[in-house]
Enzyme design. Sequence first.
Site, PDB file in Angstrom:
ATOM      1  CE  LYS A  22      -3.589  -2.340   2.199  1.00  0.00           C
ATOM      2  NZ  LYS A  22      -4.555  -2.807   3.498  1.00  0.00           N
ATOM      3  CD  GLN A  63      -3.715  -4.215   6.770  1.00  0.00           C
ATOM      4  OE1 GLN A  63      -3.659  -3.192   5.965  1.00  0.00           O
ATOM      5  NE2 GLN A  63      -4.002  -5.432   6.137  1.00  0.00           N
ATOM      6  CG  ASP A 109      -9.518   0.243   4.960  1.00  0.00           C
ATOM      7  OD1 ASP A 109      -9.324  -0.167   3.778  1.00  0.00           O
ATOM      8  OD2 ASP A 109      -8.855  -0.295   6.023  1.00  0.00           O
TER       9      ASP A 109
END
Length: 283
Positions: free
Chosen positions: A53, A97, A120
Amino acid sequence: MSAQLIDGNALSTQLRADVAKRAAALQARGITPGLAVVLVGENPASQVYVRNKVKACQASGVHSVLEHYPATLSEADLLARVHALNQDPSIHGILVQLPLPAHMDAHKIIEAIVPAKDVDGFHVASAGALMVGQPGFWPCTPYGCMKMLASIGYDLRGKHAVVIGRSNIVGKPMALMLLQQDATVTVCHSRTVDLKSLTLQADLIVAAVGKRNVLTADMVKPGAVVLDVGMNRNDEGKLCGDVDFAGVREVASHITPVPGGVGPMTITMLLVNTLEAAERAAA
Ligand code: GUN
């Protein structure tokens, strides 16, 4: 005849070029789009995802900050970091995460992110916005799947879509996105009775279970479109999806490979969401 491949790498290259263009336009106004990636602990898969990422951000003109904390970090300290990032004007997107260490409540952490920075798309406000068709952030993996369908000009109106998997991250939001485009959607899961009888009726199948060979050639209607969200290892340790690719590609009209299918699209849509967040903040 063998199915046409939907190439996630090629589509990502196109979409990331557009992200870079939008990032440059913001840059010209003195704004650098910024993403904060927060990793807690040493989960090896998470470390690979996070590294990819951050690398993708660098290549697209998105500033990224990686905050890596030990697994012993307290939940209160993580919440304090999220609150600080919420206030930081140089950060437009925040990604924590998952999975988080067991002593943390992941839901509580995600809910602490301000929805305007929830790139997200995991916040309840984002999920609610998707459900009622209001602007918000869509979870990156199903959003990437929608872009893949658009790339082949697939018209979902009246099609029967079967989603295998009901996770909050993929299955459920996928179903809502397909429904929004006027598909008739069936969501299947581990308790579904006679999965094959349902997949055989499907014009489109999205496999998002996390288990090899969930979908085999005998379960697919000739000409169906198949999207494989799975990320598994086969007996030789090679990356593979949820779909028996070799068999299903002989029946489907279009199919996504693993690797090189949905995987790169997930990161691409994270970049797209981050750009969107930065543009909204600048508007
Ligand atoms: N863990 C596995 N996939 C994801 C993802 O897309 N976002 C976050 N935050 N964690 C993940």
